[in-house]
Design an enzyme around this catalytic site. Structure first.
Site, PDB file in Angstrom:
ATOM      1  N   ASP A   1       0.357   5.517  -2.866  1.00 28.39           N
ATOM      2  CA  ASP A   1       0.399   6.241  -1.952  1.00 28.39           C
ATOM      3  C   ASP A   1       0.260   8.215  -2.662  1.00 28.39           C
ATOM      4  O   ASP A   1      -0.255   8.559  -3.175  1.00 28.39           O
ATOM      5  CB  ASP A   1       1.718   6.748  -2.224  1.00 28.39           C
ATOM      6  CG  ASP A   1       2.355   5.690  -1.821  1.00 28.39           C
ATOM      7  OD1 ASP A   1       2.447   5.582  -0.066  1.00 28.39           O
ATOM      8  OD2 ASP A   1       3.039   4.800  -2.046  1.00 28.39           O
TER       9      ASP A   1
ATOM     10  N   ASP B   1      -4.855   5.406  -7.473  1.00 29.03           N
ATOM     11  CA  ASP B   1      -3.292   4.990  -7.224  1.00 29.03           C
ATOM     12  C   ASP B   1      -3.391   4.553  -5.085  1.00 29.03           C
ATOM     13  O   ASP B   1      -4.607   4.629  -4.767  1.00 29.03           O
ATOM     14  CB  ASP B   1      -2.733   6.496  -7.171  1.00 29.03           C
ATOM     15  CG  ASP B   1      -1.267   6.937  -6.579  1.00 29.03           C
ATOM     16  OD1 ASP B   1      -0.807   5.467  -7.300  1.00 29.03           O
ATOM     17  OD2 ASP B   1      -0.899   7.778  -6.094  1.00 29.03           O
TER      18      ASP B   1
ATOM     19  N   ASP C   1      -3.344  11.476  -7.000  1.00 24.93           N
ATOM     20  CA  ASP C   1      -2.856  12.961  -5.841  1.00 24.93           C
ATOM     21  C   ASP C   1      -2.073  13.496  -7.347  1.00 24.93           C
ATOM     22  O   ASP C   1      -1.980  14.498  -6.602  1.00 24.93           O
ATOM     23  CB  ASP C   1      -2.254  12.184  -5.188  1.00 24.93           C
ATOM     24  CG  ASP C   1      -1.370  11.856  -4.928  1.00 24.93           C
ATOM     25  OD1 ASP C   1      -0.817  10.921  -5.681  1.00 24.93           O
ATOM     26  OD2 ASP C   1      -0.694  12.219  -4.314  1.00 24.93           O
TER      27      ASP C   1
END
Length: 268
Positions: free
Chosen positions: A15, A13, A209
């Protein structure tokens, strides 16, 4: 890890893993340099449909992170691929920005606000009440409803912004029609990314995240997963989910040793 096979390919990922807004997170550039050193194919996956891969490459370069355009896979690209598979050469009314409209143009779709095959909702920083109203009326008229991703909110330098999922909920409430979401947590996005790299799920690792998007979509696509605690999911939330990541680490910096440890050259 239960699966001890080498890791041939890596997904990560963006961000919350590599950057926070446009600030690089510790170890991000070194992680990507390590993948390149070990000649491991990788993709940066993002539900952000606002930007084209070229835009995102420039954004990452400002954070001193060098990712080729070809290694960026967005929910807009996955949505375009899905529509091309479902109804090649179709038409769409788009509520979104350049990342989405460019992806649809590139597969030969026509943008139309008159009897389109689909209403396609993506991320935008300037949602227009007029555009949303038009989308509602087209869906009522028979257009199929597609959304790039279900994220209800997103970050900005000034605080939380409503995102695709929130606007989709507004349209759904007005029409009684729910969209088909293509991006994470739909494992379709992972499978389209696997196809892009010609990779296999059993030898691919996903780093994210968010337990509720990155990890669950990786899990459902058959990938091993690493949750990093540098973004959305807090340490005290991890055990509350009915599924778990293969590993939980503090940051992308802690993943770097695993690239060498799981390299195919070490097999056997």
């Amino acid at each position: 890890m239960t699966n001890t096979r080498p890791v041939e390919s890596w997904f990560t990922d963006m961000d919350g893993v590599l950057v926070h807004e446009e600030t690089p997170l510790p170890g991000a550039a070194d992680f990507l340099d390590t993948l390149k050193k070990h000649d491991r194919p990788f993709l940066v996956l993002t539900n952000n449909s606002i930007y084209t891969p070229r835009d995102l490459r420039a954004r990452l370069l400002r954070a001193s992170i060098d990712v080729p355009e070809s290694a960026i896979w967005t929910s807009a690209l996955a949505t375009a691929q899905f529509l091309d598979d479902q109804r090649p050469g179709g038409s769409a009314y788009v509520v979104g920005e350049a990342g989405l409209t460019t992806a649809l143009h590139e597969i030969g779709y026509t943008m139309s606000d008159r009897d389109p095959d689909y209403v396609v909702l993506g991320e935008t920083r300037t949602y227009s009440f007029e555009a949303i109203t038009r989308a509602i009326r087209l869906i009522e008229g028979g257009a199929r409803f597609i959304a790039t991703n279900p994220d209800p909110s997103g970050p900005s330098p000034d605080g939380t912004l409503p995102a695709t999922g929130s606007v989709a909920a507004l349209i759904s409430t007005a029409t009684g029609r729910t969209p088909y979401y293509v991006g994470k947590p739909n494992s379709l996005m992972m499978r389209s990314a696997l196809n892009r790299l010609e990779a296999h799920s059993e030898t691919t690792m996903m780093i994210g995240d968010r337990m509720d998007t990155d990890i669950v979509s990786g899990l459902e696509a058959g990938l091993r997963t690493i949750l990093v605690l540098s973004g959305s999911t807090r340490p005290d939330q991890v055990d509350s989910f009915p599924y778990q990541a293969t590993k939980v680490l503090d940051s992308i910096e802690d993943v770097i040793p695993l690239v060498a440890e799981l390299d195919p050259s070490n097999a056997g």
